[in-house]
Design a protein around this motif. Structure first.
Motif, mmCIF file in Angstrom:
data_model
loop_
_atom_site.group_PDB
_atom_site.id
_atom_site.type_symbol
_atom_site.label_atom_id
_atom_site.label_comp_id
_atom_site.label_asym_id
_atom_site.label_seq_id
_atom_site.Cartn_x
_atom_site.Cartn_y
_atom_site.Cartn_z
ATOM 1 N N ASP A 114 -46.106 -51.178 -17.158
ATOM 2 C CA ASP A 114 -45.257 -51.511 -16.015
ATOM 3 C C ASP A 114 -46.059 -51.454 -14.716
ATOM 4 O O ASP A 114 -45.940 -52.343 -13.871
ATOM 5 C CB ASP A 114 -44.055 -50.562 -15.956
ATOM 6 C CG ASP A 114 -43.118 -50.895 -14.804
ATOM 7 O OD1 ASP A 114 -42.868 -52.101 -14.553
ATOM 8 O OD2 ASP A 114 -42.636 -49.953 -14.149
ATOM 9 N N ARG A 118 -46.538 -54.460 -12.174
ATOM 10 C CA ARG A 118 -46.106 -54.333 -10.776
ATOM 11 C C ARG A 118 -47.233 -54.663 -9.800
ATOM 12 O O ARG A 118 -46.997 -55.327 -8.789
ATOM 13 C CB ARG A 118 -45.546 -52.935 -10.500
ATOM 14 C CG ARG A 118 -44.097 -52.804 -10.958
ATOM 15 C CD ARG A 118 -43.438 -51.491 -10.563
ATOM 16 N NE ARG A 118 -43.951 -50.414 -11.416
ATOM 17 C CZ ARG A 118 -44.643 -49.376 -10.990
ATOM 18 N NH1 ARG A 118 -44.923 -49.226 -9.716
ATOM 19 N NH2 ARG A 118 -45.065 -48.452 -11.831
ATOM 20 N N ALA A 135 -40.164 -57.367 -17.584
ATOM 21 C CA ALA A 135 -38.825 -57.022 -18.072
ATOM 22 C C ALA A 135 -38.874 -56.688 -19.565
ATOM 23 O O ALA A 135 -38.216 -55.751 -20.022
ATOM 24 C CB ALA A 135 -37.851 -58.163 -17.805
ATOM 25 N N LEU A 138 -40.280 -53.252 -19.939
ATOM 26 C CA LEU A 138 -39.280 -52.266 -19.506
ATOM 27 C C LEU A 138 -38.222 -52.071 -20.582
ATOM 28 O O LEU A 138 -37.813 -50.937 -20.863
ATOM 29 C CB LEU A 138 -38.626 -52.717 -18.193
ATOM 30 C CG LEU A 138 -39.488 -52.609 -16.943
ATOM 31 C CD1 LEU A 138 -38.813 -53.326 -15.772
ATOM 32 C CD2 LEU A 138 -39.776 -51.157 -16.602
ATOM 33 N N SER A 139 -37.792 -53.157 -21.207
ATOM 34 C CA SER A 139 -36.773 -53.024 -22.250
ATOM 35 C C SER A 139 -37.319 -52.270 -23.452
ATOM 36 O O SER A 139 -36.628 -51.436 -24.030
ATOM 37 C CB SER A 139 -36.222 -54.398 -22.660
ATOM 38 O OG SER A 139 -37.185 -55.161 -23.338
ATOM 39 N N ALA A 143 -35.809 -48.901 -20.486
ATOM 40 C CA ALA A 143 -35.250 -49.117 -19.146
ATOM 41 C C ALA A 143 -34.429 -50.406 -19.169
ATOM 42 O O ALA A 143 -34.769 -51.405 -18.522
ATOM 43 C CB ALA A 143 -36.367 -49.174 -18.109
ATOM 44 N N ASP A 145 -31.389 -51.307 -18.069
ATOM 45 C CA ASP A 145 -30.745 -51.815 -16.847
ATOM 46 C C ASP A 145 -31.755 -52.504 -15.926
ATOM 47 O O ASP A 145 -31.473 -53.567 -15.370
ATOM 48 C CB ASP A 145 -30.020 -50.692 -16.106
ATOM 49 C CG ASP A 145 -28.802 -50.187 -16.868
ATOM 50 O OD1 ASP A 145 -28.216 -50.976 -17.642
ATOM 51 O OD2 ASP A 145 -28.447 -49.006 -16.702
ATOM 52 N N ASP A 146 -32.931 -51.899 -15.789
ATOM 53 C CA ASP A 146 -33.974 -52.511 -14.959
ATOM 54 C C ASP A 146 -34.422 -53.841 -15.561
ATOM 55 O O ASP A 146 -34.604 -54.832 -14.842
ATOM 56 C CB ASP A 146 -35.176 -51.573 -14.818
ATOM 57 C CG ASP A 146 -34.845 -50.310 -14.034
ATOM 58 O OD1 ASP A 146 -33.873 -50.329 -13.243
ATOM 59 O OD2 ASP A 146 -35.563 -49.306 -14.203
ATOM 60 N N ALA A 149 -31.744 -56.544 -15.037
ATOM 61 C CA ALA A 149 -31.708 -57.047 -13.651
ATOM 62 C C ALA A 149 -32.814 -58.086 -13.425
ATOM 63 O O ALA A 149 -32.581 -59.113 -12.777
ATOM 64 C CB ALA A 149 -31.847 -55.885 -12.672
ATOM 65 N N ILE A 150 -33.983 -57.829 -13.954
ATOM 66 C CA ILE A 150 -35.091 -58.791 -13.791
ATOM 67 C C ILE A 150 -34.786 -60.060 -14.564
ATOM 68 O O ILE A 150 -34.903 -61.170 -14.036
ATOM 69 C CB ILE A 150 -36.425 -58.173 -14.252
ATOM 70 C CG1 ILE A 150 -36.822 -57.029 -13.324
ATOM 71 C CG2 ILE A 150 -37.523 -59.246 -14.295
ATOM 72 C CD1 ILE A 150 -37.979 -56.184 -13.835
#
Length: 175
Positions: A114, A118, A135, A138-139, A143, A145-146, A149-150
């Motif tokens: 991540d 970033r 994303a 993150l999944s 994560a 929800d994060d 959102a992406i």
């Protein structure tokens, strides 16, 4: 011409023919290595790419290809080291930055992956693929929800739309 036409099997035969006659032909060597890697002949591809890098040490594309093959073979630390070598020479090399992040994600090193994504996205905010790959990592790291959102920001992209569906399913939203 065969390679450009996506006739990979005959292209491989032709490149191997060239390589047998001219073992130091770096173009043929590189293409054989790439085509072997696509056939999942990862050990052979690694040997060929190491030879290619020895002959063309300044060619960063060869090193990126080698790093990818190492990652596909599950040799994540070695892969990241190769990507880092490329990035030390050219800090803004997209394939190396995203490849490094992907290898870290495949290794389960989600926070490092991540952070790598970033850094790239901060410098290249319009890189949709980087956002979507971030994303995904993150999944994988939980994560959801994060990640959602992406994915939703880029939902017109088919990979992002698939990501939305995957994350919603993982969250238990099956309707």
């Amino acid at each position: 011409s065969l390679y450009v036409a996506a006739a990979y099997a005959p292209a491989l035969l032709e490149y191997e023919w060239v390589l047998r006659r001219s073992p130091d032909n770096t173009r043929a060597l590189y293409q054989v290595a790439v085509l072997r890697s696509w056939r999942n002949e990862l050990d052979t591809a690694q040997v060929l790419l190491r030879r290619y890098i020895a002959l063309e040490p300044r060619d960063l594309e060869g090193r990126v290809s080698y790093a990818r093959v190492l990652s596909w073979a599950g040799q994540f630390d070695a892969s990241v080291a190769q990507f880092d070598t490329v990035l030390a020479r050219e800090a803004d090399y997209r394939d190396a930055a995203l490849g490094r992040a992907q290898s870290l994600g495949w290794a389960g090193r989600f926070a490092e992956a991540d952070a790598t994504y970033r850094r790239w996205i901060d410098a290249h905010p319009a890189d949709t693929v980087a956002h979507i790959e971030r994303a995904r990592v993150l999944s994988w790291g939980g994560a959801l929800d994060d990640a959602l959102a992406i994915y939703q920001r880029f939902e017109s992209n088919i990979d992002a739309a698939k990501g939305v569906a995957r994350v919603l399913a993982w969250k238990g939203d099956l309707i």
